[in-house]
Design a protein around this motif. Structure first.
Motif, PDB file in Angstrom:
ATOM      1  N   LEU A  61       0.846  -1.182   0.000  1.00 44.01           N
ATOM      2  CA  LEU A  61       0.000   0.000   0.000  1.00 44.01           C
ATOM      3  C   LEU A  61       0.887   1.239   0.000  1.00 44.01           C
ATOM      4  O   LEU A  61       2.001   1.209   0.528  1.00 44.01           O
ATOM      5  N   ILE A  62       0.390   2.322  -0.587  1.00 45.64           N
ATOM      6  CA  ILE A  62       1.113   3.597  -0.558  1.00 45.64           C
ATOM      7  C   ILE A  62       0.189   4.668   0.013  1.00 45.64           C
ATOM      8  O   ILE A  62      -0.990   4.730  -0.326  1.00 45.64           O
ATOM      9  N   TYR A  63       0.752   5.497   0.906  1.00 44.03           N
ATOM     10  CA  TYR A  63      -0.012   6.636   1.426  1.00 44.03           C
ATOM     11  C   TYR A  63       0.738   7.930   1.127  1.00 44.03           C
ATOM     12  O   TYR A  63       1.914   7.912   0.756  1.00 44.03           O
ATOM     13  N   GLY A  64       0.025   9.055   1.275  1.00 46.23           N
ATOM     14  CA  GLY A  64       0.611  10.341   0.904  1.00 46.23           C
ATOM     15  C   GLY A  64       0.519  10.583  -0.594  1.00 46.23           C
ATOM     16  O   GLY A  64       1.286  11.371  -1.158  1.00 46.23           O
ATOM     17  N   LEU A  65      -0.466   9.915  -1.245  1.00 45.25           N
ATOM     18  CA  LEU A  65      -0.640  10.056  -2.692  1.00 45.25           C
ATOM     19  C   LEU A  65      -1.340  11.374  -3.038  1.00 45.25           C
ATOM     20  O   LEU A  65      -2.030  11.953  -2.196  1.00 45.25           O
ATOM     21  N   PRO A  66      -1.193  11.853  -4.272  1.00 37.89           N
ATOM     22  CA  PRO A  66      -1.826  13.115  -4.668  1.00 37.89           C
ATOM     23  C   PRO A  66      -3.344  13.073  -4.476  1.00 37.89           C
ATOM     24  O   PRO A  66      -4.020  12.165  -4.967  1.00 37.89           O
ATOM     25  N   GLY A  67      -3.860  14.035  -3.741  1.00 38.73           N
ATOM     26  CA  GLY A  67      -5.297  14.120  -3.518  1.00 38.73           C
ATOM     27  C   GLY A  67      -5.844  13.124  -2.517  1.00 38.73           C
ATOM     28  O   GLY A  67      -7.058  13.092  -2.276  1.00 38.73           O
ATOM     29  N   GLN A  68      -4.990  12.338  -1.914  1.00 33.20           N
ATOM     30  CA  GLN A  68      -5.446  11.318  -0.953  1.00 33.20           C
ATOM     31  C   GLN A  68      -5.769  11.958   0.393  1.00 33.20           C
ATOM     32  O   GLN A  68      -5.024  12.802   0.886  1.00 33.20           O
ATOM     33  N   THR A  69      -6.878  11.544   0.990  1.00 30.90           N
ATOM     34  CA  THR A  69      -7.253  12.023   2.315  1.00 30.90           C
ATOM     35  C   THR A  69      -7.037  10.919   3.341  1.00 30.90           C
ATOM     36  O   THR A  69      -6.864   9.743   2.982  1.00 30.90           O
ATOM     37  N   HIS A  95       5.566  17.627  -9.951  1.00 30.92           N
ATOM     38  CA  HIS A  95       5.866  18.301  -8.686  1.00 30.92           C
ATOM     39  C   HIS A  95       6.668  19.578  -8.942  1.00 30.92           C
ATOM     40  O   HIS A  95       6.430  20.624  -8.315  1.00 30.92           O
ATOM     41  N   ASN A  96       7.622  19.480  -9.858  1.00 34.86           N
ATOM     42  CA  ASN A  96       8.440  20.650 -10.187  1.00 34.86           C
ATOM     43  C   ASN A  96       7.623  21.764 -10.835  1.00 34.86           C
ATOM     44  O   ASN A  96       7.976  22.940 -10.751  1.00 34.86           O
ATOM     45  N   LYS A  97       6.521  21.386 -11.471  1.00 38.29           N
ATOM     46  CA  LYS A  97       5.645  22.372 -12.117  1.00 38.29           C
ATOM     47  C   LYS A  97       4.543  22.851 -11.178  1.00 38.29           C
ATOM     48  O   LYS A  97       3.692  23.660 -11.575  1.00 38.29           O
ATOM     49  N   GLY A  98       4.556  22.334  -9.932  1.00 42.61           N
ATOM     50  CA  GLY A  98       3.534  22.719  -8.971  1.00 42.61           C
ATOM     51  C   GLY A  98       2.168  22.141  -9.276  1.00 42.61           C
ATOM     52  O   GLY A  98       1.143  22.689  -8.880  1.00 42.61           O
ATOM     53  N   LYS A  99       2.150  20.992  -9.967  1.00 38.25           N
ATOM     54  CA  LYS A  99       0.887  20.378 -10.387  1.00 38.25           C
ATOM     55  C   LYS A  99       0.630  19.038  -9.704  1.00 38.25           C
ATOM     56  O   LYS A  99      -0.084  18.195 -10.250  1.00 38.25           O
ATOM     57  N   LEU A 100       1.220  18.850  -8.520  1.00 38.04           N
ATOM     58  CA  LEU A 100       1.024  17.594  -7.802  1.00 38.04           C
ATOM     59  C   LEU A 100       0.496  17.917  -6.400  1.00 38.04           C
ATOM     60  O   LEU A 100       1.257  18.256  -5.495  1.00 38.04           O
ATOM     61  N   PRO A 101      -0.832  17.835  -6.189  1.00 41.53           N
ATOM     62  CA  PRO A 101      -1.438  18.215  -4.898  1.00 41.53           C
ATOM     63  C   PRO A 101      -1.260  17.146  -3.823  1.00 41.53           C
ATOM     64  O   PRO A 101      -2.111  16.273  -3.630  1.00 41.53           O
TER      65      PRO A 101
END
Length: 378
Positions: free
Chosen positions: A159-167, A203-209
Motif C-alpha cells: 500500500l502507498i499513502y501520501g498520494l496526490p489528492g489522498q485524504t 511536482h516541479n511544475k507545482g501540479k502535484l497536490p
C-alpha cells in the motif's frame, strides 16, 4: 555464507507515475535474450561465489508476471536448476493485480514459488488511475482469490499513502478493504517523489497536490494502529505480518546480511562489497556475451561504513539493533563507537536502549531519517 538472492525482471506493460525502479515497456523487448543473459550471470556468479543453500529468493521488477507463461516457466526452471534452495525457503514473486492469470499462477506454484507480493497501492479506483495504475480494486480481490485457489497461502500486498489528492479517510477505507483479503503480510510506504518520474516532473511544475506533512504522519499512525488492531505485528518501519510470516527478503536487508543480486540494475552485497549492475538492457547483456560480469559500480565497505550500515539498517526493525550481535560482528560495542550519538538521540527520545537492543521510539518511527543520518560518522 550467502542465504538470499534477488532476481530483477525489468519489463512492465505500463509505467506507474511514481516508479523509479529500473524498467522498460515490455512490447518489442528482447525478453528471451535477457533471460539467457540472466542465466549466464547466475552461473558465472555462483561459480565464483558459491553457496550451499538459500533461504530467500525474491523475483522483482518491473513486473515479473508480465512475462508469458512459457517465459515464466523458463525463468522458474532456471532458478530451480541453478539456485540451491529447499521447500522451506521463502520464494517470492512480485505481481500486479489483474494481469496474473490462473495459468500463470499454476506455473509459479508448480515450480516452487510459495509467496506472492501484489502491488495494490490503493483500493480507490480513481486514485489508482491518477497514479498510473491500470488495475481496479475488484482485480485485487479476483487475483488474491485465484492465488489462494491455486494453493498460495503466503500473500503480501503493498500500500502507498501520501498520494496526490489522498485524504486520511480515503486511506482508512483502503486499509479496511485490504483486511478483507486476509493476507499474511502488508507493506505500507509513504510516497517518495523520485527523479526521472512523471510525478517528479509534475511536482516541479507545482501540479502535484500532495497531502501536507501532518496528514501524511496521521496516515502512518492510522496504518500502525489498524494493523495492530487486526493482529498484524509491525516488525519493521513499513512492514507488518501475521506471526511467522515476516519477509525473509526484507529482513536480509535490515539485518545487513549478504545477498546475490541478479539482473539489469540489480544490487548485491557479497563479502563486504556492494555492487550494482548496468541498468540498460544492452549494457547489461553485452558483457555477459563474453562471460564477463555486467558490473557498473562496486565498492568495498570500510569498517566505519559497515558500523554505520549496521546501525541505520538495523534500526528500521522494530526490535532494533542487537548490541550483542554488533559486538560479535565488529569486536566492539556500538556504545563505544557511537556514544555521543546514542546519548543525544536518547535525550531527544528518538531511540531507547533496553534489553540489550537499541531501537526507535514511537517518536523515532516518525523521524527515522533524522535518526539514521545521525549515525553517519564524519
Amino acid at each position: 555464507m550467502i542465504h538470499a538472492a534477488y532476481v530483477h525482471i525489468p519489463f512492465c506493460e505500463h509505467i506507474c507515475h511514481y516508479c523509479d525502479f529500473n524498467k522498460v515497456f515490455l512490447k518489442g523487448q528482447p525478453v528471451d535474450d535477457y533471460l539467457s543473459a540472466l542465466e549466464k550471470e547466475i552461473k558465472l556468479t555462483l561459480s565464483k561465489t558459491p553457496t550451499k543453500s538459500l533461504n530467500s529468493i525474491f523475483v522483482g521488477g518491473g513486473t515479473p508476471t508480465a512475462l508469458s507463461e512459457k517465459q515464466l516457466e523458463r525463468l522458474c526452471s532456471m532458478i530451480q536448476h541453478h539456485l540451491p534452495f529447499t521447500n522451506e525457503a521463502e520464494y517470492t514473486f512480485e505481481a500486479n493485480p489483474g494481469d496474473l492469470t490462473e495459468d500463470k499462477l499454476k506455473v509459479l506454484f508448480d515450480l516452487g514459488v510459495n509467496r506472492l507480493s501484489f502491488g495494490v497501492q490503493s483500493f480507490n479506483d480513481e486514485l489508482l488511475k491518477r497514479i498510473g495504475r491500470t488495475h481496479k480494486a475488484e482485480d485485487v480481490f479476483r487475483s488474491v482469490e485465484a492465488a489462494k485457489r491455486i494453493g498460495f497461502h503466503n500473500i503480501s500486498i503493498d500500500l502507498i499513502y501520501g498520494l496526490p489528492g489522498q485524504t486520511i479517510e480515503d486511506f482508512n477505507q483502503t486499509i479496511e478493504a485490504s483486511f478483507l483479503l486476509e493476507t499474511t503480510h502488508f507493506s505500507g510506504y509513504s510516497l517518495i517523489i523520485e527523479p526521472k518520474t512523471i510525478f517528479y516532473q509534475l511536482h516541479n511544475k507545482g501540479k502535484l497536490p500532495l497531502p501536507d506533512e501532518d496528514d501524511e504522519a496521521a496516515m502512518y499512525d492510522l496504518l500502525m494502529n489498524q494493523m495492530e488492531k487486526h493482529g498484524y505485528q509491525q516488525y519493521e518501519i513499513s512492514n507488518f505480518s501475521k506471526k511467522g510470516y515476516e519477509s525473509r527478503h526484507n529482513l536480509t536487508y535490515w539485518n545487513n546480511e549478504h545477498y546475490y543480486g541478479f539482473g539489469a540494475g540489480a544490487h548485491s552485497y557479497i563479502n563486504g562489497v556492494r555492487r550494482s549492475n548496468y541498468g540498460p538492457l544492452k549494457k547489461y547483456m553485452t558483457p555477459l556475451e563474453n562471460h564477463q560480469f555486467p558490473i557498473m559500480d562496486e565498492s568495498k565497505l570500510s569498517e566505519k561504513e559497515m558500523w554505520e550500515e549496521e546501525m541505520f539498517l538495523g534500526l528500521r526493525k522494530i526490535k532494533g539493533v542487537s548490541i550483542e550481535h554488533f559486538i560479535e560482528k565488529f569486536g566492539k560495542s556500538p556504545h563505544v563507537i557511537f556514544e555521543d550519538v546514542i546519548n543525544e538521540l536518547v535525550k531527544k527520545e528518538l531511540i531507547l536502549v533496553k534489553d540489550e537492543y537499541i531501537s526507535l521510539t514511537k517518536k523515532g518511527l516518525f523521524l527515522g531519517n533524522e535518526v539514521f543520518q545521525a549515525f553517519l560518522l564524519n
